[in-house]
Design a protein around this motif. Structure first.
Motif, PDB file in Angstrom:
ATOM      1  N   VAL A 282       0.842  -1.201   0.000  1.00 51.39           N
ATOM      2  CA  VAL A 282       0.000   0.000   0.000  1.00 51.39           C
ATOM      3  C   VAL A 282       0.878   1.252   0.000  1.00 51.39           C
ATOM      4  O   VAL A 282       0.596   2.225  -0.701  1.00 51.39           O
ATOM      5  CB  VAL A 282      -0.994  -0.021   1.179  1.00 51.39           C
ATOM      6  CG1 VAL A 282      -1.730   1.306   1.291  1.00 51.39           C
ATOM      7  CG2 VAL A 282      -1.985  -1.171   1.001  1.00 51.39           C
ATOM      8  N   ARG A 283       1.973   1.232   0.768  1.00 52.19           N
ATOM      9  CA  ARG A 283       2.887   2.379   0.785  1.00 52.19           C
ATOM     10  C   ARG A 283       3.448   2.635  -0.622  1.00 52.19           C
ATOM     11  O   ARG A 283       3.482   3.770  -1.094  1.00 52.19           O
ATOM     12  CB  ARG A 283       4.048   2.127   1.763  1.00 52.19           C
ATOM     13  CG  ARG A 283       5.041   3.306   1.838  1.00 52.19           C
ATOM     14  CD  ARG A 283       6.322   2.923   2.554  1.00 52.19           C
ATOM     15  NE  ARG A 283       7.109   1.909   1.888  1.00 52.19           N
ATOM     16  CZ  ARG A 283       7.895   2.131   0.829  1.00 52.19           C
ATOM     17  NH1 ARG A 283       7.989   3.322   0.290  1.00 52.19           N
ATOM     18  NH2 ARG A 283       8.584   1.135   0.296  1.00 52.19           N
ATOM     19  N   ILE A 284       3.853   1.588  -1.307  1.00 54.09           N
ATOM     20  CA  ILE A 284       4.404   1.723  -2.662  1.00 54.09           C
ATOM     21  C   ILE A 284       3.339   2.252  -3.620  1.00 54.09           C
ATOM     22  O   ILE A 284       3.612   3.132  -4.442  1.00 54.09           O
ATOM     23  CB  ILE A 284       4.993   0.380  -3.142  1.00 54.09           C
ATOM     24  CG1 ILE A 284       6.244   0.042  -2.317  1.00 54.09           C
ATOM     25  CG2 ILE A 284       5.320   0.427  -4.635  1.00 54.09           C
ATOM     26  CD1 ILE A 284       6.731  -1.381  -2.483  1.00 54.09           C
ATOM     27  N   ILE A 285       2.121   1.754  -3.513  1.00 55.71           N
ATOM     28  CA  ILE A 285       1.030   2.247  -4.370  1.00 55.71           C
ATOM     29  C   ILE A 285       0.809   3.737  -4.117  1.00 55.71           C
ATOM     30  O   ILE A 285       0.622   4.512  -5.054  1.00 55.71           O
ATOM     31  CB  ILE A 285      -0.261   1.430  -4.148  1.00 55.71           C
ATOM     32  CG1 ILE A 285      -0.091   0.013  -4.713  1.00 55.71           C
ATOM     33  CG2 ILE A 285      -1.468   2.129  -4.788  1.00 55.71           C
ATOM     34  CD1 ILE A 285      -1.224  -0.947  -4.365  1.00 55.71           C
ATOM     35  N   ARG A 286       0.874   4.163  -2.868  1.00 49.91           N
ATOM     36  CA  ARG A 286       0.717   5.593  -2.543  1.00 49.91           C
ATOM     37  C   ARG A 286       1.824   6.431  -3.183  1.00 49.91           C
ATOM     38  O   ARG A 286       1.569   7.486  -3.764  1.00 49.91           O
ATOM     39  CB  ARG A 286       0.726   5.815  -1.039  1.00 49.91           C
ATOM     40  CG  ARG A 286      -0.527   5.415  -0.346  1.00 49.91           C
ATOM     41  CD  ARG A 286      -0.513   5.860   1.123  1.00 49.91           C
ATOM     42  NE  ARG A 286      -1.734   5.448   1.751  1.00 49.91           N
ATOM     43  CZ  ARG A 286      -2.934   5.984   1.513  1.00 49.91           C
ATOM     44  NH1 ARG A 286      -3.052   6.967   0.671  1.00 49.91           N
ATOM     45  NH2 ARG A 286      -4.000   5.526   2.122  1.00 49.91           N
ATOM     46  N   VAL A 287       3.059   5.965  -3.061  1.00 45.66           N
ATOM     47  CA  VAL A 287       4.202   6.701  -3.628  1.00 45.66           C
ATOM     48  C   VAL A 287       4.039   6.799  -5.143  1.00 45.66           C
ATOM     49  O   VAL A 287       4.212   7.883  -5.729  1.00 45.66           O
ATOM     50  CB  VAL A 287       5.535   6.002  -3.251  1.00 45.66           C
ATOM     51  CG1 VAL A 287       6.691   6.560  -4.055  1.00 45.66           C
ATOM     52  CG2 VAL A 287       5.802   6.130  -1.750  1.00 45.66           C
ATOM     53  N   LEU A 288       3.706   5.691  -5.787  1.00 41.99           N
ATOM     54  CA  LEU A 288       3.539   5.694  -7.240  1.00 41.99           C
ATOM     55  C   LEU A 288       2.377   6.574  -7.666  1.00 41.99           C
ATOM     56  O   LEU A 288       2.476   7.298  -8.666  1.00 41.99           O
ATOM     57  CB  LEU A 288       3.335   4.265  -7.751  1.00 41.99           C
ATOM     58  CG  LEU A 288       4.544   3.339  -7.596  1.00 41.99           C
ATOM     59  CD1 LEU A 288       4.144   1.896  -7.889  1.00 41.99           C
ATOM     60  CD2 LEU A 288       5.697   3.773  -8.481  1.00 41.99           C
TER      61      LEU A 288
ATOM     62  N   ALA B 245       1.381   9.212  -6.256  1.00 36.35           N
ATOM     63  CA  ALA B 245       1.785  10.605  -6.067  1.00 36.35           C
ATOM     64  C   ALA B 245       2.857  11.021  -7.081  1.00 36.35           C
ATOM     65  O   ALA B 245       3.354  12.139  -7.035  1.00 36.35           O
ATOM     66  CB  ALA B 245       2.284  10.821  -4.645  1.00 36.35           C
ATOM     67  N   GLY B 246       3.218  10.095  -7.975  1.00 33.33           N
ATOM     68  CA  GLY B 246       4.208  10.398  -9.007  1.00 33.33           C
ATOM     69  C   GLY B 246       5.636  10.175  -8.579  1.00 33.33           C
ATOM     70  O   GLY B 246       6.566  10.553  -9.281  1.00 33.33           O
ATOM     71  N   GLY B 247       5.842   9.518  -7.437  1.00 30.68           N
ATOM     72  CA  GLY B 247       7.187   9.259  -6.954  1.00 30.68           C
ATOM     73  C   GLY B 247       7.702   7.895  -7.356  1.00 30.68           C
ATOM     74  O   GLY B 247       7.035   7.146  -8.081  1.00 30.68           O
ATOM     75  N   ARG B 248       8.898   7.605  -6.894  1.00 31.43           N
ATOM     76  CA  ARG B 248       9.516   6.294  -7.113  1.00 31.43           C
ATOM     77  C   ARG B 248       9.723   5.637  -5.756  1.00 31.43           C
ATOM     78  O   ARG B 248      10.267   6.281  -4.848  1.00 31.43           O
ATOM     79  CB  ARG B 248      10.881   6.432  -7.800  1.00 31.43           C
ATOM     80  CG  ARG B 248      10.838   7.017  -9.187  1.00 31.43           C
ATOM     81  CD  ARG B 248      10.264   6.131 -10.270  1.00 31.43           C
ATOM     82  NE  ARG B 248      10.832   4.823 -10.310  1.00 31.43           N
ATOM     83  CZ  ARG B 248      10.192   3.757 -10.784  1.00 31.43           C
ATOM     84  NH1 ARG B 248       8.965   3.873 -11.242  1.00 31.43           N
ATOM     85  NH2 ARG B 248      10.763   2.588 -10.799  1.00 31.43           N
ATOM     86  N   PRO B 249       9.325   4.380  -5.582  1.00 30.33           N
ATOM     87  CA  PRO B 249       9.525   3.713  -4.286  1.00 30.33           C
ATOM     88  C   PRO B 249      11.002   3.440  -4.038  1.00 30.33           C
ATOM     89  O   PRO B 249      11.777   3.306  -4.969  1.00 30.33           O
ATOM     90  CB  PRO B 249       8.733   2.417  -4.439  1.00 30.33           C
ATOM     91  CG  PRO B 249       8.582   2.212  -5.890  1.00 30.33           C
ATOM     92  CD  PRO B 249       8.655   3.551  -6.551  1.00 30.33           C
ATOM     93  N   HIS B 250      11.363   3.374  -2.767  1.00 30.14           N
ATOM     94  CA  HIS B 250      12.769   3.096  -2.393  1.00 30.14           C
ATOM     95  C   HIS B 250      12.945   1.624  -2.139  1.00 30.14           C
ATOM     96  O   HIS B 250      12.203   0.982  -1.558  1.00 30.14           O
ATOM     97  CB  HIS B 250      13.144   3.854  -1.128  1.00 30.14           C
ATOM     98  CG  HIS B 250      12.941   5.334  -1.258  1.00 30.14           C
ATOM     99  ND1 HIS B 250      11.736   5.915  -1.468  1.00 30.14           N
ATOM    100  CD2 HIS B 250      13.825   6.349  -1.211  1.00 30.14           C
ATOM    101  CE1 HIS B 250      11.863   7.230  -1.528  1.00 30.14           C
ATOM    102  NE2 HIS B 250      13.132   7.511  -1.376  1.00 30.14           N
TER     103      HIS B 250
END
Length: 156
Positions: free
Chosen positions: A143-149, A151-156
Motif C-alpha cells: 500500500v505504501r508503494i502504491i501511494r508513492v507511485l 503521487a508520481g514518486g519512485r519507491p525506495h
C-alpha cells in the motif's frame, strides 16, 4: 495455513492520509503483476510467460530459486496469485480484494492460503505467527508503494 487481514486505504477521519481512488489502487495492483520486483524484496527478475485478458503466467527468479505462478483478476475487484509447490517453494495462493463499504472508505483484503500448518511450534515458537507478521508487513508496504507511485514518486 489460512490468513486474512484488511489494510485501510482511505480513512475520512484522517486528513493527513491522502485518499486514493479505486482506479489508482487497481493500477498499483496491476503494476505488482507486471513489475513485481518493485514490491517483492529479493525478487531479482520476473518473466511474463503468457498474457490473456484476465490472466498472466509468470516465472519469478529469487536468486537460484524459480517460482512459476498464475495471476488471475477481475478488473477493479480482485487479483489472485497462485503458485504450485516445488522442492524450493511451499506454494500457495494470495487473493487481494478491493472493498469499498461506502464512497469515502476503501480497503484491501489480503487472503493467504498456504501449505504451511496453522499451528505447531518449532522450538517453542509459533512459526505461523512469524509468517503472518511478515505477510502483514509486506501488505502494508504494498500500500505504501502504491501511494508513492500514485503521487508520481519512485519507491525506495
Amino acid at each position: 495455513m489460512r490468513f486474512e487481514h484488511l489494510v485501510e486505504i482511505n480513512d475520512p477521519l484522517n486528513p493527513l492520509i491522502p485518499s486514493l481512488t479505486r482506479e489508482q489502487v487497481w493500477s498499483g495492483l496491476m503494476l505488482r503483476v507486471d513489475e513485481p520486483t518493485v514490491f517483492l524484496p529479493g525478487l531479482e527478475r520476473c518473466e511474463i510467460l503468457s498474457r490473456a485478458a484476465d490472466q498472466v503466467e509468470r516465472r519469478l527468479h529469487f536468486g537460484g530459486v524459480q517460482v512459476r505462478d498464475t495471476v488471475t483478476f477481475s478488473p477493479l475487484e480482485w487479483v489472485r496469485f497462485e503458485s504450485s509447490a516445488n522442492a524450493e517453494h511451499a506454494g500457495g495462493r494470495l487473493t487481494i480484494r478491493l472493498e469499498q463499504p461506502d464512497p469515502l472508505r476503501l480497503y484491501l483484503r489480503f487472503t493467504y492460503e498456504t501449505t504451511l500448518p496453522d499451528g505447531g511450534a518449532a522450538d517453542g515458537v509459533q512459526v505461523s505467527e512469524f509468517v503472518k507478521s511478515a505477510y502483514r508487513e509486506s501488505d502494508v508496504d504494498t500500500v505504501r508503494i502504491i501511494r508513492v507511485l500514485s503521487a508520481g514518486g519512485r519507491p525506495h
